[in-house]
Write an enzyme that holds these catalytic residues in place. Structure first.
Site, mmCIF file in Angstrom:
data_model
loop_
_atom_site.group_PDB
_atom_site.id
_atom_site.type_symbol
_atom_site.label_atom_id
_atom_site.label_comp_id
_atom_site.label_asym_id
_atom_site.label_seq_id
_atom_site.Cartn_x
_atom_site.Cartn_y
_atom_site.Cartn_z
ATOM 1 C CG PHE A 1 -9.956 -9.417 11.059
ATOM 2 C CD1 PHE A 1 -8.720 -9.843 11.567
ATOM 3 C CD2 PHE A 1 -10.150 -9.432 9.688
ATOM 4 C CE1 PHE A 1 -7.718 -10.278 10.714
ATOM 5 C CE2 PHE A 1 -9.143 -9.875 8.834
ATOM 6 C CZ PHE A 1 -7.932 -10.294 9.352
ATOM 7 C CD GLN A 2 -7.421 -7.089 7.428
ATOM 8 O OE1 GLN A 2 -8.301 -6.844 6.611
ATOM 9 N NE2 GLN A 2 -6.247 -7.577 7.069
ATOM 10 C CE LYS B 1 -17.093 -6.733 3.488
ATOM 11 N NZ LYS B 1 -18.214 -6.826 2.605
ATOM 12 C CD GLU C 1 -1.782 -2.328 1.713
ATOM 13 O OE1 GLU C 1 -0.585 -2.572 2.040
ATOM 14 O OE2 GLU C 1 -2.708 -3.148 1.876
ATOM 15 C CG MET D 1 22.551 12.509 4.403
ATOM 16 S SD MET D 1 23.763 13.614 3.652
ATOM 17 C CE MET D 1 22.836 14.274 2.264
#
Lengths: 564, 165
Positions: free
Chosen positions: A110-111, A160, A48, A472
């Protein structure tokens, strides 16, 4: 129609052609609608974070909001770095995230994650939808907010169950945002004050920031600078807004700014800041910044004015409009133009630096690679970078000529940005060459996205400046921590060319100066992703450098450093 | 470092308080009190925030608040204004003499006694910060059991008012 279908239709109403995303349980309805749609093209990334950066790259190239999609919980949290990157650099992105059904919110389902809570500080605005009737107006508002005023990311969190509810598709024409009304038109009186200051100035400098690119004001910037013959220094994000081959161009200012830019700013009596925000990497120690200058500050965001430095003439408004007004009002006849003492001074600072980029039998110098890429690619090539030394070398040795050709994470400094941003850029501009200048450290942060580039047959070129170090940080350790290289030596890296081949891209290894040009040519003419592993000098530093907390003229240059 | 009072008109939506309060901690500003309530228009809430800071900080806070999409208007309430806080103070009482002394203090401060029991008296007092601190100071010697205080609410006097354009 279903909420999910309506969302896709709304995106198309907003002229979205491509979305970057990754499916999951809480967006499964949305993905079903994407599956059924023939027009909207979905680019499946491999993480993602890649989708968020790709949307960002797409937006920087097109000027339109990039769109990314992720599922709830881990999908959304994986977007976070990408959203924060876009936020710090004022890039318009619309992120759609799935959320658990309304009834389950707050139950640690969940999630489930509090996505809007997490992203408040890193978005221009965000919204958790609770009712399907608000879907369309929220999408309309989100694009408007992302793409107007000071651009930025907007996130819409969509439970959802709302995606499967039936709604009427009645896309709103007007929206009501009583608290959002950016000032575009600069105040006439302030313009007049700025013009007076310009007419009086003897040592003017224009300090251009990313806002010039965001408002598509490159032409106006050039016109102003040439009218008043003022040299122009740009921030990292503004690279491309001013032709770097022009005599008036001072290059970048700040911590890794050029000598001429930092000296000019320090000695200037008038700084015209346009769409820039006086970041600490730009100003150095604030007390020593432009001690003799009056400051005109043009910015669309009033909160930036007076935030870090005292501004004498604030101008709130769109950069393009403000520059146009300044140009119109300046009395061209009265301006003393060329060959003033100021111009001669700048010429002396700018004098060609004699710097050898030859390897002299050792490993290739990284600067040499960037310089050759600059020479051997067309002017409208899009250059993305990762973050660190590779980014600074790209900024120093690549000659930028056009706006919207440089993609880099300036504000947040996100390693792993460049590769996915290149993907977004190539999708946005299929006919242009896209290069990503990477380090061996940062390329490994989103290396999985080579799979995306291969899958969509995007001929992006990745140049890894492989010095086996997190360069760096290593440089800072060398200079300020007595060469104690804590955890910055990556040692033997994986074989990047084989990794590329494994993904189905073309992989190359380059170890000699003499092979550099040929490799670049091959990459430019190969119609699939190419990764070149340039084995570069291990302990090369980025100079000049203003140590953190010093003033801009206290620069470390090559000769000041032992053992280089 | 003066104390400043800001009046905010915001959209009456869930999450706005979180957004505004979070901004203060994110940007390192000190919030002293915050009060929120719906206005005469149910779509709009009014927040009153008192903050400690110098003029520069106040300017930044105001600008950052204005940048929030759901914040409709921000203005400093200064010069000629009315400011009130409310406190409920539960004080221990040992005997009737004690109780009457507490009631006298309440009287002086034009506070109301809202609950009396054998062992406690609860006093409701409204006023500005100084007045409330003063009565608390006076009641301390009797032993304060608990205190609940609101933040500041404030309005400009006279014609001046905050309105949605």
């Amino acid at each position: 129609m279903k909420g999910a279908e309506a969302i896709i239709k709304a995106l198309k109403k907003e002229d979205v052609e491509h979305v970057f995303g990754y499916p999951g349980g809480a967006v499964i309805d949305l993905y079903d609608a994407i599956h059924e749609d023939d027009d909207l093209k979905h680019i499946l990334t491999r993480h993602e974070q890649g989708a968020a950066h790709a949307a960002d790259g797409y937006a920087r190239v097109t000027g339109k909001a990039g769109v990314c999609i992720a599922t709830s919980g881990p999908g959304a949290t994986n977007l976070v770095t990408g959203i924060a990157t876009a936020h710090m650099d004022s890039v318009p992105v619309v992120a759609l995230t799935g959320q658990v059904p309304v009834e389950m919110i707050g139950n640690d389902a969940f999630q489930e994650a509090d996505t809007t809570g997490i992203t408040i500080p890193i978005t221009k605005h965000n919204q958790l939808l609770k009712e399907s009737k608000n879907i369309l107006s929220t999408i309309k508002k989100s694009f408007h907010i992302a793409e107007t005023g000071r651009n930025g990311p907007v996130l819409i969190d969509i439970p959802k169950d709302l995606q499967s509810e039936d709604i009427d598709f009645d896309y709103p024409k007007d929206i009501s945002l009583p608290g959002y009304n950016p000032t575009f038109r600069p105040h006439e009186l302030q313009i007049k004050k700025a013009v007076d200051a310009i007419m009086e100035a003897r040592r003017p400098v224009i300090y251009a920031g990313g806002g010039v690119i965001a408002s598509n004001a490159s032409k106006e910037l050039r016109e102003l600078s040439e009218t008043i013959m003022a040299p122009v220094t740009t921030t990292l994000l503004a690279k491309g807004c001013y032709n770097e081959e022009s005599d008036l161009c001072l290059g970048m200012l700040g911590m890794h700014g050029t000598k001429e830019a930092n000296y000019a700013i320090t000695e200037s009596d008038l700084i015209i800041a346009v769409g820039a925000r006086f970041d600490d990497r730009v100003t150095g120690k604030i007390e020593g910044f432009a001690p003799n200058a009056k400051i005109v500050h043009i910015d669309i965001d009033p909160a930036e004015i007076g935030k870090n430095v005292k501004t004498h003439i604030p101008i709130v408004g769109d950069a393009k409009k403000a520059l146009n007004k300044l140009i119109k009002r300046i009395n061209r006849k009265k301006i003393k133009k060329e060959n003033t003492e100021w111009h001669n001074k700048i010429k002396r600072w700018k004098k060609e630096k004699s710097e050898s980029l030859k390897s002299e039998g050792k490993r290739i110098k990284p600067q040499f690679v960037v310089k050759k890429i600059s020479e051997k690619t067309p002017d409208d090539t899009i250059l993305a970078t990762e973050v660190g030394q590779c980014q600074m070398w790209a900024a120093h040795y690549y000659k930028f000529k056009k706006p919207r050709t440089f993609l880099t994470s300036g504000g947040l400094g996100t390693m792993g940005y460049g590769l996915p941003a290149s993907i977004g850029a190539q999708i946005a501009a299929p006919d242009k060459k896209v290069w990503n200048i990477a380090g061996d450290g940062s390329i490994q942060m989103n290396i999985q996205e080579i799979a995306t580039a291969v899958k969509f047959n995007l001929p992006i070129n990745i140049a890894i400046l492989n010095n086996n170090y997190l360069g760096m940080v290593r440089q800072w350790q060398e200079l300020f921590f007595d060469e104690r290289y804590s955890q910055t030596h990556l040692g033997e890296n994986p074989d990047f060319s084989k990794i590329a081949e494994g993904f189905g891209a073309k992989g190359m290894v380059v170890e000699k100066d003499s092979e550099v040009e040929e490799a670049i040519d091959i990459a430019n003419s190969t119609d699939k992703p190419v990764l070149i592993d340039f084995k570069v000098k291990k302990e090369e530093n980025v100079y000049p450098m203003v140590p953190s907390g010093s003033t801009l003229t206290e620069m470390l240059e090559r000769k000041d450093i032992k053992g280089d | 470092m003066g104390v400043h009072i800001l009046g905010l008109l915001v959209e009456n939506k869930p999450g706005v308080l979180n957004r505004v309060a979070g901004l203060f901690s994110r940007r390192g500003f000190n919030i002293s009190t915050i009060s929120v309530g719906m206005t005469e228009n149910p779509d709009i809430s009014r927040m009153t925030i008192s903050i400690k800071g110098d003029e520069k900080e106040l300017e930044q806070v105001t600008k950052q608040l204005n940048k929030q999409i759901e914040v409709i208007k921000v203005s400093e309430i200064s010069k000629d204004y009315v400011e009130r806080r409310l406190a409920l103070i539960k004080v221990n009482t040992s005997d009737s003499e004690d109780r009457s002394e507490i009631m006298q203090i309440a009287d002086v401060f034009r506070a109301n006694v809202v609950d009396v029991s054998k062992k406690n008296v609860t006093i409701e007092v409204t006023g500005d910060r100084d007045k409330i601190e003063a009565i608390i100071e006076m009641l301390k010697e009797h032993g304060i059991k608990e205190i609940a205080k609101t933040g500041t609410v404030a309005l400009n006097r006279g014609k001046k008012s905050m309105e949605v354009d």
